[in-house]
Scaffold this active site. Structure first.
Site, mmCIF file in Angstrom:
data_model
loop_
_atom_site.group_PDB
_atom_site.id
_atom_site.type_symbol
_atom_site.label_atom_id
_atom_site.label_comp_id
_atom_site.label_asym_id
_atom_site.label_seq_id
_atom_site.Cartn_x
_atom_site.Cartn_y
_atom_site.Cartn_z
ATOM 1 N N ASP A 205 0.680 -1.213 -0.119
ATOM 2 C CA ASP A 205 0.034 0.060 -0.039
ATOM 3 C C ASP A 205 1.069 1.213 0.100
ATOM 4 O O ASP A 205 0.460 2.500 -0.198
ATOM 5 C CB ASP A 205 -0.851 -0.195 1.189
ATOM 6 N N SER A 229 -7.162 5.468 -0.281
ATOM 7 C CA SER A 229 -7.226 4.372 -1.144
ATOM 8 C C SER A 229 -8.730 4.049 -1.337
ATOM 9 O O SER A 229 -9.373 4.156 -0.381
ATOM 10 C CB SER A 229 -6.260 3.102 -0.360
ATOM 11 N N GLN A 279 -3.804 -0.184 -8.056
ATOM 12 C CA GLN A 279 -4.729 0.562 -7.084
ATOM 13 C C GLN A 279 -5.150 1.872 -7.603
ATOM 14 O O GLN A 279 -4.645 2.532 -8.286
ATOM 15 C CB GLN A 279 -3.821 0.995 -5.752
#
Length: 289
Positions: A205, A229, A279
């Site tokens: 991440d 996110s 992402q």
């Protein structure tokens, strides 16, 4: 093993409440809400505990639904969706304060051989040829909000070495790609693939959303920039260790509608492609007035 690595391993060791119900603690690492990588790593850890040991995660897909509360634990409810001859599928819902904050699906496969190819690793300097990330000077650190002071002032469980360092306090406009070497700051005594997959899910991440901001000369440190996110996907390709150097090669093909898309490829130091990521994140510039 460093204290920061011990803390991370403890974070990924969930308490089992029932056969398919787990509880994980939260940690304040300097982010306003629970770090997305924490929820990714814990959800994968929960799912892995419900699958036969001979099946390893090969893909995961997740949506971040609500911001997580750092001050409270998170409950993970695992649904055993399917156990087939070669593959198993699990769905996980992360719950906090009685509401789902995160949905997650993961697929597991028994080991088998087949066709094989990969894109080559980018030609970049080795990690030993790069300088570690320098700590912010005390006078610069003091100018940041307390949360960000904790983010930059703490000794985290991962060491990062940027091929093209960027000043987040005074960000220049750059093409939307970056390469970052990273590894745990201490050796993990266990070599179990599930543990190292959970550790890599946690670290995956980092850096992705940041790459989407490069062409615009903005940074998550700016008060008028809101970043979060939205979803996260990851594929595991080959064996690796999270405590050995890995190269995160990230790019962002597009940003629009207050959203940015980023992709990543993770290589071992000897050039094997061990994982891929994607992402989409919220990148919103607010009107300060």
């Amino acid at each position: 093993m460093t204290p920061a690595v011990e803390e991370l391993l403890s974070l990924l060791q969930l308490e089992r409440l029932e056969d398919n119900l787990f509880r994980g603690e939260s940690r304040d690492i300097g982010t306003r809400y629970v770090f997305g990588g924490q929820v990714l790593g814990q959800a994968l850890s929960a799912a892995q505990q419900t699958v036969d040991a001979d099946r390893n995660a090969h893909s995961l897909h997740a949506y971040f639904l609500r911001a997580g509360d750092i001050e409270h634990p998170i409950v993970y409810n695992v649904e055993r969706t399917r156990d087939g001859g070669s593959f198993s599928v699990r769905r996980v819902t992360a719950i906090q304060h009685g509401q789902p904050i995160f949905n997650f699906s993961a697929s597991f496969q028994a080991e088998e051989s087949g066709v094989e190819h990969q894109l080559p690793m980018p030609a970049v300097p080795k990690p030993d040829d790069l300088e570690p990330v320098e700590a912010l000077p005390a006078d610069e650190l003091a100018k940041l909000p307390p949360k960000l002071q904790r983010w930059f002032g703490r000794s985290g469980p991962y060491e990062f070495r940027h091929v093209y360092p960027r000043d987040e306090l005074n960000p220049p406009k750059r093409p939307p790609f970056q390469q970052v070497w990273f590894r745990l700051t201490g050796r993990v005594p266990e070599s179990s693939p599930p543990l190292h997959r959970a550790l890599l899910a946690y670290s995956s991440d980092f850096h992705l959303i940041g790459t989407t901001m490069f062409p615009h000369g903005i940074s998550f440190l700016q008060r008028n920039v809101q970043v979060a996110s939205l979803d996260h996907a990851m594929w595991f390709h080959r064996p690796f260790r999270a405590d050995e150097w890995l190269l995160y090669s990230c790019d962002s093909p597009t940003a629009q509608g207050a959203r940015g898309l980023a992709r990543g490829m993770i290589y071992s130091e000897d050039g094997r492609l061990v994982a891929s990521t994607a992402q989409e994140g919220l990148v919103r510039i607010r009107n300060e007035g």
